[in-house]
Design a protein around this motif. Structure first.
Motif, PDB file in Angstrom:
ATOM      1  N   MET A   1       0.831  -1.181   0.000  1.00  0.00           N
ATOM      2  CA  MET A   1       0.000   0.000   0.000  1.00  0.00           C
ATOM      3  C   MET A   1       0.874   1.241   0.000  1.00  0.00           C
ATOM      4  O   MET A   1       1.958   1.238   0.568  1.00  0.00           O
ATOM      5  CB  MET A   1      -0.903   0.029   1.237  1.00  0.00           C
ATOM      6  N   SER A   2       0.356   2.252  -0.621  1.00  0.00           N
ATOM      7  CA  SER A   2       1.031   3.546  -0.642  1.00  0.00           C
ATOM      8  C   SER A   2       0.206   4.537   0.157  1.00  0.00           C
ATOM      9  O   SER A   2      -0.981   4.331   0.387  1.00  0.00           O
ATOM     10  CB  SER A   2       1.190   4.044  -2.071  1.00  0.00           C
ATOM     11  N   VAL A   3       0.835   5.640   0.542  1.00  0.00           N
ATOM     12  CA  VAL A   3       0.150   6.708   1.264  1.00  0.00           C
ATOM     13  C   VAL A   3       0.198   7.956   0.403  1.00  0.00           C
ATOM     14  O   VAL A   3       1.259   8.362  -0.073  1.00  0.00           O
ATOM     15  CB  VAL A   3       0.820   6.972   2.631  1.00  0.00           C
ATOM     16  N   CYS A   4      -0.962   8.557   0.197  1.00  0.00           N
ATOM     17  CA  CYS A   4      -1.054   9.781  -0.606  1.00  0.00           C
ATOM     18  C   CYS A   4      -0.291  10.893   0.106  1.00  0.00           C
ATOM     19  O   CYS A   4      -0.524  11.164   1.279  1.00  0.00           O
ATOM     20  CB  CYS A   4      -2.520  10.178  -0.775  1.00  0.00           C
ATOM     21  N   THR A   5       0.627  11.527  -0.606  1.00  0.00           N
ATOM     22  CA  THR A   5       1.415  12.596  -0.006  1.00  0.00           C
ATOM     23  C   THR A   5       0.633  13.898   0.074  1.00  0.00           C
ATOM     24  O   THR A   5       1.113  14.865   0.650  1.00  0.00           O
ATOM     25  CB  THR A   5       2.731  12.825  -0.776  1.00  0.00           C
ATOM     26  N   ARG A   6      -0.571  13.910  -0.468  1.00  0.00           N
ATOM     27  CA  ARG A   6      -1.406  15.116  -0.407  1.00  0.00           C
ATOM     28  C   ARG A   6      -2.402  15.042   0.750  1.00  0.00           C
ATOM     29  O   ARG A   6      -2.538  15.993   1.502  1.00  0.00           O
ATOM     30  CB  ARG A   6      -2.134  15.314  -1.721  1.00  0.00           C
ATOM     31  N   CYS A   7      -3.105  13.886   0.897  1.00  0.00           N
ATOM     32  CA  CYS A   7      -4.162  13.805   1.912  1.00  0.00           C
ATOM     33  C   CYS A   7      -3.928  12.737   2.968  1.00  0.00           C
ATOM     34  O   CYS A   7      -4.637  12.699   3.968  1.00  0.00           O
ATOM     35  CB  CYS A   7      -5.514  13.573   1.245  1.00  0.00           C
ATOM     36  N   PHE A  11      -3.669   3.781  -0.597  1.00  0.00           N
ATOM     37  CA  PHE A  11      -4.160   3.300  -1.886  1.00  0.00           C
ATOM     38  C   PHE A  11      -3.124   2.352  -2.472  1.00  0.00           C
ATOM     39  O   PHE A  11      -1.985   2.305  -2.025  1.00  0.00           O
ATOM     40  CB  PHE A  11      -4.444   4.453  -2.849  1.00  0.00           C
ATOM     41  N   GLN A  12      -3.528   1.605  -3.481  1.00  0.00           N
ATOM     42  CA  GLN A  12      -2.618   0.669  -4.122  1.00  0.00           C
ATOM     43  C   GLN A  12      -1.971   1.337  -5.331  1.00  0.00           C
ATOM     44  O   GLN A  12      -2.651   1.825  -6.222  1.00  0.00           O
ATOM     45  CB  GLN A  12      -3.349  -0.583  -4.567  1.00  0.00           C
ATOM     46  N   CYS A  13      -0.647   1.354  -5.348  1.00  0.00           N
ATOM     47  CA  CYS A  13       0.126   1.942  -6.441  1.00  0.00           C
ATOM     48  C   CYS A  13       0.801   0.814  -7.212  1.00  0.00           C
ATOM     49  O   CYS A  13       1.616   0.080  -6.652  1.00  0.00           O
ATOM     50  CB  CYS A  13       1.173   2.903  -5.898  1.00  0.00           C
ATOM     51  N   GLY A  14       0.451   0.661  -8.474  1.00  0.00           N
ATOM     52  CA  GLY A  14       1.022  -0.390  -9.304  1.00  0.00           C
ATOM     53  C   GLY A  14       2.498  -0.221  -9.579  1.00  0.00           C
ATOM     54  O   GLY A  14       3.179  -1.180  -9.941  1.00  0.00           O
ATOM     55  N   GLN A  15       3.024   0.977  -9.400  1.00  0.00           N
ATOM     56  CA  GLN A  15       4.447   1.211  -9.629  1.00  0.00           C
ATOM     57  C   GLN A  15       5.291   0.690  -8.475  1.00  0.00           C
ATOM     58  O   GLN A  15       6.437   0.323  -8.670  1.00  0.00           O
ATOM     59  CB  GLN A  15       4.715   2.704  -9.812  1.00  0.00           C
ATOM     60  N   TRP A  25      -2.797   2.263 -12.002  1.00  0.00           N
ATOM     61  CA  TRP A  25      -4.082   2.854 -12.392  1.00  0.00           C
ATOM     62  C   TRP A  25      -3.903   4.271 -12.936  1.00  0.00           C
ATOM     63  O   TRP A  25      -4.672   4.730 -13.771  1.00  0.00           O
ATOM     64  CB  TRP A  25      -5.054   2.886 -11.193  1.00  0.00           C
ATOM     65  N   CYS A  26      -2.864   4.963 -12.504  1.00  0.00           N
ATOM     66  CA  CYS A  26      -2.700   6.373 -12.883  1.00  0.00           C
ATOM     67  C   CYS A  26      -2.327   6.564 -14.353  1.00  0.00           C
ATOM     68  O   CYS A  26      -2.524   7.650 -14.894  1.00  0.00           O
ATOM     69  CB  CYS A  26      -1.684   7.062 -11.987  1.00  0.00           C
ATOM     70  N   TRP A  44      -0.066  10.429  -5.490  1.00  0.00           N
ATOM     71  CA  TRP A  44      -1.330  10.877  -4.908  1.00  0.00           C
ATOM     72  C   TRP A  44      -2.353   9.782  -5.105  1.00  0.00           C
ATOM     73  O   TRP A  44      -2.301   9.018  -6.067  1.00  0.00           O
ATOM     74  CB  TRP A  44      -1.809  12.146  -5.572  1.00  0.00           C
ATOM     75  N   CYS A  45      -3.335   9.719  -4.230  1.00  0.00           N
ATOM     76  CA  CYS A  45      -4.424   8.753  -4.343  1.00  0.00           C
ATOM     77  C   CYS A  45      -5.292   9.118  -5.553  1.00  0.00           C
ATOM     78  O   CYS A  45      -5.197  10.237  -6.077  1.00  0.00           O
ATOM     79  CB  CYS A  45      -5.255   8.745  -3.067  1.00  0.00           C
ATOM     80  N   PRO A  46      -6.128   8.198  -6.011  1.00  0.00           N
ATOM     81  CA  PRO A  46      -6.984   8.497  -7.166  1.00  0.00           C
ATOM     82  C   PRO A  46      -7.825   9.760  -6.991  1.00  0.00           C
ATOM     83  O   PRO A  46      -7.930  10.568  -7.911  1.00  0.00           O
ATOM     84  CB  PRO A  46      -7.861   7.252  -7.289  1.00  0.00           C
ATOM     85  N   ALA A  47      -8.395   9.969  -5.812  1.00  0.00           N
ATOM     86  CA  ALA A  47      -9.249  11.147  -5.602  1.00  0.00           C
ATOM     87  C   ALA A  47      -8.459  12.450  -5.732  1.00  0.00           C
ATOM     88  O   ALA A  47      -8.904  13.391  -6.399  1.00  0.00           O
ATOM     89  CB  ALA A  47      -9.923  11.062  -4.237  1.00  0.00           C
ATOM     90  N   CYS A  48      -7.283  12.522  -5.106  1.00  0.00           N
ATOM     91  CA  CYS A  48      -6.477  13.746  -5.175  1.00  0.00           C
ATOM     92  C   CYS A  48      -5.952  14.003  -6.585  1.00  0.00           C
ATOM     93  O   CYS A  48      -5.969  15.142  -7.060  1.00  0.00           O
ATOM     94  CB  CYS A  48      -5.312  13.667  -4.192  1.00  0.00           C
ATOM     95  N   LEU A  49      -5.487  12.955  -7.255  1.00  0.00           N
ATOM     96  CA  LEU A  49      -4.954  13.139  -8.599  1.00  0.00           C
ATOM     97  C   LEU A  49      -6.051  13.562  -9.571  1.00  0.00           C
ATOM     98  O   LEU A  49      -5.873  14.480 -10.365  1.00  0.00           O
ATOM     99  CB  LEU A  49      -4.255  11.875  -9.088  1.00  0.00           C
TER     100      LEU A  49
END
Length: 67
Positions: A1-7, A11-15, A25-26, A44-49
């Motif tokens: 899992m990754s943590v959004c650096t904005r909020c 979330f799951q980051c495929g990279q 997903w990005c 960033w998470c999907p919502a923030c991006l």
């Protein structure tokens, strides 16, 4: 899992997650540029991006492949 650096959301980051197959997903979203003066560097998470992309002017369109 990754943590959004904005909020701070997780979330799951495929990279960065070796358990995922295929691209993150990005890559399906339009390209975005960093926010000038922002300390939020990193994924960033999907919502923030998606919210950031929606604020860009002129609006950017997703790249689609011609089949």
């Amino acid at each position: 899992m990754s943590v959004c650096t904005r909020c701070g959301a997780t979330f799951q980051c495929g990279q960065t997650d070796p358990r995922t197959s295929g691209p993150c997903w990005c890559v399906a979203l339009p390209p975005a540029v960093p926010v000038p003066g922002s300390a939020a560097v990193g994924c960033w998470c999907p919502a923030c991006l998606q919210a950031h992309i929606a604020t860009l002017t002129p609006p950017v369109k997703a790249i689609t492949s011609a089949n």
